[in-house]
Design an enzyme around this catalytic site. Structure first.
Site, PDB file in Angstrom:
ATOM      1  N   ASN A  43       0.802  -0.952   0.084  1.00 49.72           N
ATOM      2  CA  ASN A  43       0.119   0.111  -0.066  1.00 49.72           C
ATOM      3  C   ASN A  43       1.163   1.130   0.061  1.00 49.72           C
ATOM      4  O   ASN A  43       1.366   1.575   1.039  1.00 49.72           O
ATOM      5  CB  ASN A  43      -0.781  -0.098   1.393  1.00 49.72           C
ATOM      6  CG  ASN A  43      -1.755   1.140   1.436  1.00 49.72           C
ATOM      7  OD1 ASN A  43      -1.608   2.029   0.492  1.00 49.72           O
ATOM      8  ND2 ASN A  43      -2.209   1.328   2.331  1.00 49.72           N
ATOM      9  N   TRP A  44       1.038   1.732  -1.156  1.00 51.47           N
ATOM     10  CA  TRP A  44       1.898   2.983  -1.194  1.00 51.47           C
ATOM     11  C   TRP A  44       1.375   4.234  -0.614  1.00 51.47           C
ATOM     12  O   TRP A  44       2.180   5.491  -0.722  1.00 51.47           O
ATOM     13  CB  TRP A  44       2.206   3.395  -2.755  1.00 51.47           C
ATOM     14  CG  TRP A  44       3.271   2.382  -3.160  1.00 51.47           C
ATOM     15  CD1 TRP A  44       4.117   1.317  -2.318  1.00 51.47           C
ATOM     16  CD2 TRP A  44       3.732   2.070  -4.497  1.00 51.47           C
ATOM     17  NE1 TRP A  44       4.624   0.696  -3.253  1.00 51.47           N
ATOM     18  CE2 TRP A  44       4.748   0.949  -4.646  1.00 51.47           C
ATOM     19  CE3 TRP A  44       3.399   2.924  -5.728  1.00 51.47           C
ATOM     20  CZ2 TRP A  44       5.582   0.647  -5.920  1.00 51.47           C
ATOM     21  CZ3 TRP A  44       4.201   2.578  -6.941  1.00 51.47           C
ATOM     22  CH2 TRP A  44       5.088   1.667  -6.866  1.00 51.47           C
ATOM     23  N   LYS A  45       0.109   4.417  -0.220  1.00 44.87           N
ATOM     24  CA  LYS A  45      -0.595   5.598   0.089  1.00 44.87           C
ATOM     25  C   LYS A  45      -0.479   6.600  -0.646  1.00 44.87           C
ATOM     26  O   LYS A  45      -0.249   6.456  -2.011  1.00 44.87           O
ATOM     27  CB  LYS A  45      -0.164   5.804   1.584  1.00 44.87           C
ATOM     28  CG  LYS A  45      -0.409   4.704   2.469  1.00 44.87           C
ATOM     29  CD  LYS A  45      -0.044   4.717   3.820  1.00 44.87           C
ATOM     30  CE  LYS A  45      -0.084   3.241   4.459  1.00 44.87           C
ATOM     31  NZ  LYS A  45      -0.323   3.368   6.038  1.00 44.87           N
TER      32      LYS A  45
ATOM     33  N   HIS B  55      -9.472   0.880   4.301  1.00 45.00           N
ATOM     34  CA  HIS B  55      -8.540   1.127   5.106  1.00 45.00           C
ATOM     35  C   HIS B  55      -8.581   2.095   6.254  1.00 45.00           C
ATOM     36  O   HIS B  55      -9.441   2.950   6.219  1.00 45.00           O
ATOM     37  CB  HIS B  55      -7.407   1.639   4.154  1.00 45.00           C
ATOM     38  CG  HIS B  55      -6.041   1.771   4.827  1.00 45.00           C
ATOM     39  ND1 HIS B  55      -5.704   2.763   5.623  1.00 45.00           N
ATOM     40  CD2 HIS B  55      -4.883   1.026   4.869  1.00 45.00           C
ATOM     41  CE1 HIS B  55      -4.197   2.420   6.110  1.00 45.00           C
ATOM     42  NE2 HIS B  55      -3.902   1.344   5.491  1.00 45.00           N
TER      43      HIS B  55
ATOM     44  N   GLU C 168      -7.198   4.555   7.559  1.00 44.53           N
ATOM     45  CA  GLU C 168      -6.939   5.890   7.031  1.00 44.53           C
ATOM     46  C   GLU C 168      -8.203   6.473   6.213  1.00 44.53           C
ATOM     47  O   GLU C 168      -8.632   7.729   6.324  1.00 44.53           O
ATOM     48  CB  GLU C 168      -5.827   6.292   6.359  1.00 44.53           C
ATOM     49  CG  GLU C 168      -4.451   6.179   7.383  1.00 44.53           C
ATOM     50  CD  GLU C 168      -3.302   5.527   6.564  1.00 44.53           C
ATOM     51  OE1 GLU C 168      -3.056   5.577   5.093  1.00 44.53           O
ATOM     52  OE2 GLU C 168      -2.337   5.199   7.255  1.00 44.53           O
TER      53      GLU C 168
ATOM     54  N   GLU D  29      -5.792  -5.125  10.306  1.00 36.79           N
ATOM     55  CA  GLU D  29      -4.635  -4.079  10.317  1.00 36.79           C
ATOM     56  C   GLU D  29      -5.068  -3.297  11.787  1.00 36.79           C
ATOM     57  O   GLU D  29      -5.847  -2.736  11.694  1.00 36.79           O
ATOM     58  CB  GLU D  29      -4.537  -3.199   9.356  1.00 36.79           C
ATOM     59  CG  GLU D  29      -4.179  -3.693   7.904  1.00 36.79           C
ATOM     60  CD  GLU D  29      -3.618  -2.718   7.094  1.00 36.79           C
ATOM     61  OE1 GLU D  29      -2.362  -2.747   6.842  1.00 36.79           O
ATOM     62  OE2 GLU D  29      -4.369  -1.644   6.618  1.00 36.79           O
TER      63      GLU D  29
ATOM     64  N   GLY E 160       1.988   2.077  10.687  1.00 32.63           N
ATOM     65  CA  GLY E 160       3.012   3.138  10.519  1.00 32.63           C
ATOM     66  C   GLY E 160       3.652   3.528  11.910  1.00 32.63           C
ATOM     67  O   GLY E 160       4.235   4.653  11.934  1.00 32.63           O
TER      68      GLY E 160
ATOM     69  N   SER F 256       3.074  -2.321  10.371  1.00 34.43           N
ATOM     70  CA  SER F 256       4.368  -2.242  10.652  1.00 34.43           C
ATOM     71  C   SER F 256       5.212  -3.576  10.267  1.00 34.43           C
ATOM     72  O   SER F 256       5.957  -4.088  11.052  1.00 34.43           O
ATOM     73  CB  SER F 256       4.664  -2.024  12.059  1.00 34.43           C
ATOM     74  OG  SER F 256       4.334  -0.617  12.341  1.00 34.43           O
TER      75      SER F 256
ATOM     76  N   GLY G  44       2.742  -1.181   4.033  1.00 31.00           N
ATOM     77  CA  GLY G  44       2.857   0.080   3.983  1.00 31.00           C
ATOM     78  C   GLY G  44       4.145   0.529   3.874  1.00 31.00           C
ATOM     79  O   GLY G  44       4.882   0.375   2.599  1.00 31.00           O
ATOM     80  N   GLY G  45       5.009   1.186   4.626  1.00 27.23           N
ATOM     81  CA  GLY G  45       6.255   1.728   4.430  1.00 27.23           C
ATOM     82  C   GLY G  45       7.250   0.753   3.791  1.00 27.23           C
ATOM     83  O   GLY G  45       7.871   0.978   3.170  1.00 27.23           O
TER      84      GLY G  45
HETATM   85  P1  PGA Z   1       2.793  -0.037   7.632  1.00 29.81           P
HETATM   86  O1  PGA Z   1       1.339   0.415   6.734  1.00 29.81           O
HETATM   87  O2  PGA Z   1       3.133  -1.049   7.125  1.00 29.81           O
HETATM   88  O3  PGA Z   1       3.516   1.176   7.239  1.00 29.81           O
HETATM   89  O4  PGA Z   1       2.377   0.097   9.244  1.00 29.81           O
HETATM   90  C1  PGA Z   1       0.331  -0.573   6.599  1.00 29.81           C
HETATM   91  C2  PGA Z   1      -0.894  -0.155   5.940  1.00 29.81           C
HETATM   92  O5  PGA Z   1      -1.235   1.163   6.296  1.00 29.81           O
HETATM   93  O6  PGA Z   1      -1.549  -0.836   5.130  1.00 29.81           O
END
Ligand code: PGA
Length: 242
Positions: free
Chosen positions: A9-11, A93, A95, A163, A169, A206, A227-228
């Site tokens: 997930n590149w956001k 998600h 967010e 999640e 994050g 994470s 994500g990251g």
């Molecule tokens: P993260 O993000 O791996 O940076 O914690 C996961 C996500 O938001 O899907």
């Protein structure tokens, strides 16, 4: 069980140029036929689509509106992403739920419209820290599952991503016990609702190369939403290829 899925997930990161460079790098570096998925920002979708086949990569939008077209300024179309070759769409998600106030009802509409278009919804669920600390985790997860899947036929093809909001994050990964319990309960809930035991359940929050091996061993962990660590080919592949 089907093949494990490693979804990035590149956001709101990377330009189309950077997305193209990522795919080229991936083509050169990947060794195994792991199932890889990228969710780029919408403006990078085409850049990913260009070489996705050569990279053995599947992709999808991070969010798609439940109407295919019309007067919906600022939204993205699942139908258009399908035309570009998308396989998946990320829905719900945390967010989206918190920053953009997406309700369970909107999430349910998005799941159903994605299925109509022929995309595989990757539905995100997860508890906040306050919910976990008040021992409401399982109740919250079961509620999110039931709401997201309201009137969704039992033969539907979708993926769930667990999640924990507090692990996204933050560098705080859920413990193996917490992941074990959550995935077991999610599996049970899906079965109770009549969905296939083959439905993939991913963990996200994470995930990094140094914790992914242990997490992969947890029963009913069928891959990750990353994500990251998905922003760099090396760390993405280190997770997917071990
Ligand atoms: P993260 O993000 O791996 O940076 O914690 C996961 C996500 O938001 O899907």
């Amino acid at each position: 069980m089907s093949q494990k899925i490693f979804a990035g997930n590149w956001k709101l990161n990377k330009s189309p140029k950077e997305a193209r460079a990522f795919v080229v790098d991936l083509i050169q570096k990947r060794k195994l036929s792991a199932s890889l998925v990228i969710f780029p920002s919408a403006v990078c979708l085409e850049a990913i689509a260009e070489n996705a086949k050569a990279a053995g990569l599947q992709f999808g939008l991070q969010n798609a509106y439940f109407e295919a077209k019309g007067a919906f300024t600022g939204e993205n179309s699942a139908t258009v992403s399908k035309d570009l070759g998308a396989t998946y769409v990320l829905i719900g998600h945390s967010e989206r739920r918190t920053l953009f106030k997406e309700s369970d009802e909107v999430i349910n509409k998005k799941v159903k419209s994605a299925l109509v278009v022929g995309l595989i919804p990757m539905i995100c669920i997860g508890e906040t820290l306050a919910e976990r600390e008040s021992n409401r985790t399982i109740e919250v997860l079961e509620h999110q599952i039931s709401e997201a899947l309201k009137s969704v036929p039992t033969e539907s093809n979708f993926v769930l991503a667990y999640e924990p909001v507090w692990a996204i994050g933050t560098g705080k990964v859920a413990s193996l016990e917490q992941v074990t319990e959550a995935h077991h309960q999610i599996f049970k809930k899906l079965r109770a609702l009549g969905y296939s035991e083959e439905t993939s359940i991913l963990y996200g929050g994470s995930v990094k190369p140094d914790n992914s091996k242990q997490l992969q061993e947890v029963p009913h962990v069928d891959g990750f939403l990353i994500g990251g660590a998905s922003l760099e080919v090396d760390s993405f592949l280190a997770i997917a290829e071990g």
